[in-house]
Motif scaffolding. Sequence first.
Motif, PDB file in Angstrom:
ATOM      1  N   TYR A 129       0.608   8.050  25.135  1.00  0.00           N
ATOM      2  CA  TYR A 129       0.853   6.776  25.802  1.00  0.00           C
ATOM      3  C   TYR A 129      -0.303   6.471  26.756  1.00  0.00           C
ATOM      4  O   TYR A 129      -0.935   7.379  27.296  1.00  0.00           O
ATOM      5  CB  TYR A 129       2.147   6.837  26.623  1.00  0.00           C
ATOM      6  CG  TYR A 129       3.405   6.963  25.808  1.00  0.00           C
ATOM      7  CD1 TYR A 129       4.145   5.844  25.444  1.00  0.00           C
ATOM      8  CD2 TYR A 129       3.884   8.215  25.424  1.00  0.00           C
ATOM      9  CE1 TYR A 129       5.323   5.964  24.718  1.00  0.00           C
ATOM     10  CE2 TYR A 129       5.062   8.347  24.702  1.00  0.00           C
ATOM     11  CZ  TYR A 129       5.767   7.212  24.342  1.00  0.00           C
ATOM     12  OH  TYR A 129       6.937   7.332  23.626  1.00  0.00           O
ATOM     13  N   LEU A 130      -0.556   5.183  26.963  1.00  0.00           N
ATOM     14  CA  LEU A 130      -1.544   4.724  27.937  1.00  0.00           C
ATOM     15  C   LEU A 130      -0.821   3.969  29.042  1.00  0.00           C
ATOM     16  O   LEU A 130       0.008   3.093  28.774  1.00  0.00           O
ATOM     17  CB  LEU A 130      -2.572   3.799  27.281  1.00  0.00           C
ATOM     18  CG  LEU A 130      -3.554   3.115  28.235  1.00  0.00           C
ATOM     19  CD1 LEU A 130      -4.474   4.144  28.903  1.00  0.00           C
ATOM     20  CD2 LEU A 130      -4.381   2.065  27.492  1.00  0.00           C
ATOM     21  N   ILE A 131      -1.158   4.304  30.283  1.00  0.00           N
ATOM     22  CA  ILE A 131      -0.587   3.595  31.423  1.00  0.00           C
ATOM     23  C   ILE A 131      -1.579   2.531  31.868  1.00  0.00           C
ATOM     24  O   ILE A 131      -2.776   2.799  32.026  1.00  0.00           O
ATOM     25  CB  ILE A 131      -0.272   4.572  32.575  1.00  0.00           C
ATOM     26  CG1 ILE A 131       0.846   5.522  32.129  1.00  0.00           C
ATOM     27  CG2 ILE A 131       0.127   3.810  33.839  1.00  0.00           C
ATOM     28  CD1 ILE A 131       1.270   6.526  33.152  1.00  0.00           C
ATOM     29  N   SER A 132      -1.069   1.330  32.052  1.00  0.00           N
ATOM     30  CA  SER A 132      -1.910   0.211  32.480  1.00  0.00           C
ATOM     31  C   SER A 132      -1.159  -0.618  33.514  1.00  0.00           C
ATOM     32  O   SER A 132       0.042  -0.445  33.719  1.00  0.00           O
ATOM     33  CB  SER A 132      -2.303  -0.658  31.274  1.00  0.00           C
ATOM     34  OG  SER A 132      -1.146  -1.135  30.614  1.00  0.00           O
ATOM     35  N   ALA A 133      -1.882  -1.515  34.169  1.00  0.00           N
ATOM     36  CA  ALA A 133      -1.257  -2.381  35.170  1.00  0.00           C
ATOM     37  C   ALA A 133      -0.325  -3.364  34.477  1.00  0.00           C
ATOM     38  O   ALA A 133      -0.659  -3.934  33.443  1.00  0.00           O
ATOM     39  CB  ALA A 133      -2.330  -3.130  35.956  1.00  0.00           C
ATOM     40  N   GLY A 134       0.856  -3.560  35.044  1.00  0.00           N
ATOM     41  CA  GLY A 134       1.810  -4.517  34.499  1.00  0.00           C
ATOM     42  C   GLY A 134       1.534  -5.913  35.032  1.00  0.00           C
ATOM     43  O   GLY A 134       0.711  -6.111  35.925  1.00  0.00           O
ATOM     44  N   GLU A 135       2.255  -6.874  34.519  1.00  0.00           N
ATOM     45  CA  GLU A 135       2.041  -8.263  34.902  1.00  0.00           C
ATOM     46  C   GLU A 135       2.632  -8.605  36.262  1.00  0.00           C
ATOM     47  O   GLU A 135       2.236  -9.581  36.881  1.00  0.00           O
ATOM     48  CB  GLU A 135       2.650  -9.195  33.849  1.00  0.00           C
ATOM     49  CG  GLU A 135       1.958  -9.121  32.498  1.00  0.00           C
ATOM     50  CD  GLU A 135       2.582 -10.080  31.502  1.00  0.00           C
ATOM     51  OE1 GLU A 135       3.442 -10.895  31.911  1.00  0.00           O
ATOM     52  OE2 GLU A 135       2.213 -10.016  30.314  1.00  0.00           O
ATOM     53  N   HIS A 136       3.586  -7.798  36.723  1.00  0.00           N
ATOM     54  CA  HIS A 136       4.289  -8.141  37.956  1.00  0.00           C
ATOM     55  C   HIS A 136       4.122  -7.088  39.048  1.00  0.00           C
ATOM     56  O   HIS A 136       5.012  -6.879  39.864  1.00  0.00           O
ATOM     57  CB  HIS A 136       5.774  -8.379  37.661  1.00  0.00           C
ATOM     58  CG  HIS A 136       6.004  -9.422  36.618  1.00  0.00           C
ATOM     59  ND1 HIS A 136       5.767 -10.775  36.837  1.00  0.00           N
ATOM     60  CD2 HIS A 136       6.411  -9.320  35.322  1.00  0.00           C
ATOM     61  CE1 HIS A 136       6.037 -11.448  35.742  1.00  0.00           C
ATOM     62  NE2 HIS A 136       6.431 -10.600  34.803  1.00  0.00           N
ATOM     63  N   GLY A 137       2.993  -6.402  39.029  1.00  0.00           N
ATOM     64  CA  GLY A 137       2.680  -5.473  40.110  1.00  0.00           C
ATOM     65  C   GLY A 137       3.067  -4.030  39.886  1.00  0.00           C
ATOM     66  O   GLY A 137       2.751  -3.172  40.708  1.00  0.00           O
ATOM     67  N   PHE A 138       3.762  -3.742  38.802  1.00  0.00           N
ATOM     68  CA  PHE A 138       4.128  -2.360  38.514  1.00  0.00           C
ATOM     69  C   PHE A 138       3.248  -1.816  37.395  1.00  0.00           C
ATOM     70  O   PHE A 138       2.168  -2.352  37.144  1.00  0.00           O
ATOM     71  CB  PHE A 138       5.616  -2.258  38.178  1.00  0.00           C
ATOM     72  CG  PHE A 138       6.509  -2.611  39.338  1.00  0.00           C
ATOM     73  CD1 PHE A 138       6.479  -1.882  40.506  1.00  0.00           C
ATOM     74  CD2 PHE A 138       7.381  -3.695  39.250  1.00  0.00           C
ATOM     75  CE1 PHE A 138       7.305  -2.193  41.582  1.00  0.00           C
ATOM     76  CE2 PHE A 138       8.208  -4.021  40.311  1.00  0.00           C
ATOM     77  CZ  PHE A 138       8.161  -3.266  41.475  1.00  0.00           C
ATOM     78  N   LEU A 139       3.696  -0.790  36.710  1.00  0.00           N
ATOM     79  CA  LEU A 139       2.898  -0.169  35.653  1.00  0.00           C
ATOM     80  C   LEU A 139       3.603  -0.257  34.312  1.00  0.00           C
ATOM     81  O   LEU A 139       4.830  -0.216  34.230  1.00  0.00           O
ATOM     82  CB  LEU A 139       2.615   1.299  35.987  1.00  0.00           C
ATOM     83  CG  LEU A 139       1.758   1.556  37.225  1.00  0.00           C
ATOM     84  CD1 LEU A 139       1.715   3.042  37.539  1.00  0.00           C
ATOM     85  CD2 LEU A 139       0.355   1.008  37.029  1.00  0.00           C
ATOM     86  N   THR A 140       2.796  -0.376  33.270  1.00  0.00           N
ATOM     87  CA  THR A 140       3.296  -0.405  31.905  1.00  0.00           C
ATOM     88  C   THR A 140       2.791   0.834  31.184  1.00  0.00           C
ATOM     89  O   THR A 140       1.660   1.275  31.406  1.00  0.00           O
ATOM     90  CB  THR A 140       2.803  -1.681  31.193  1.00  0.00           C
ATOM     91  OG1 THR A 140       3.441  -2.806  31.813  1.00  0.00           O
ATOM     92  CG2 THR A 140       3.131  -1.671  29.720  1.00  0.00           C
TER      93      THR A 140
END
Length: 198
Positions: A129-140
């Motif tokens: 899995y890759l962790i990236s910045a989410g659209e609403h300030g959290f992480l995806t």
Amino acid sequence: MRRTEALKIITQVLKQPTGDRTPAAIVYGYPAAYFDGTEPRPKPWGMQVDMLAMRIAAQLPLEYDAAQSPLADAEDAKRRRDLTGEIGALMAGHDALTTASWYPAQPGDLVHVHYEAGGVEAEAFGETYLISAGEHGFLTMHLLAHTLPEDHPDAEGTVGCFAVDDDPDPLAELWMEAGPHRLTIVRHGRPVHTGGVR
């Protein structure tokens, strides 16, 4: 060391006699000679040895090197009707994650989970899995790759099940359910958690 093992060791130590000292020579855990009359003695308190051991074990900063996940440990305790053990297993797993030196997760982290073979058809496989910045300030955390064949009967519904969108703690579910012993986390090209290494 697992927390249950630590609890057994602590309980045994607390039940041991105090060597050549008589009970009267010990006052609330301090030798009587410690008190010279200038400071008040501590107020008395009492607790069962097993309860005291459990409280001490719950505070130990143990690394989670169990052979199963915190959720599986909690389920084992639940089957034994051990509510304290069930809650303790969940708290220990959560503490192991949130007190890790690399925590919290960061955008760019790679998370690999390895599933061991088990059962008749279940074969070993891995997911990354890759962790990236989410659209609403959290992480995806989204699935990059896996090694389970696409036509495998378990592929649908199993592969990518830990992907999350805009989550304040994207690793929590994976850590608790799959277990830290199955995870390898890489940050800036360097492994920061290698759960499979003993």
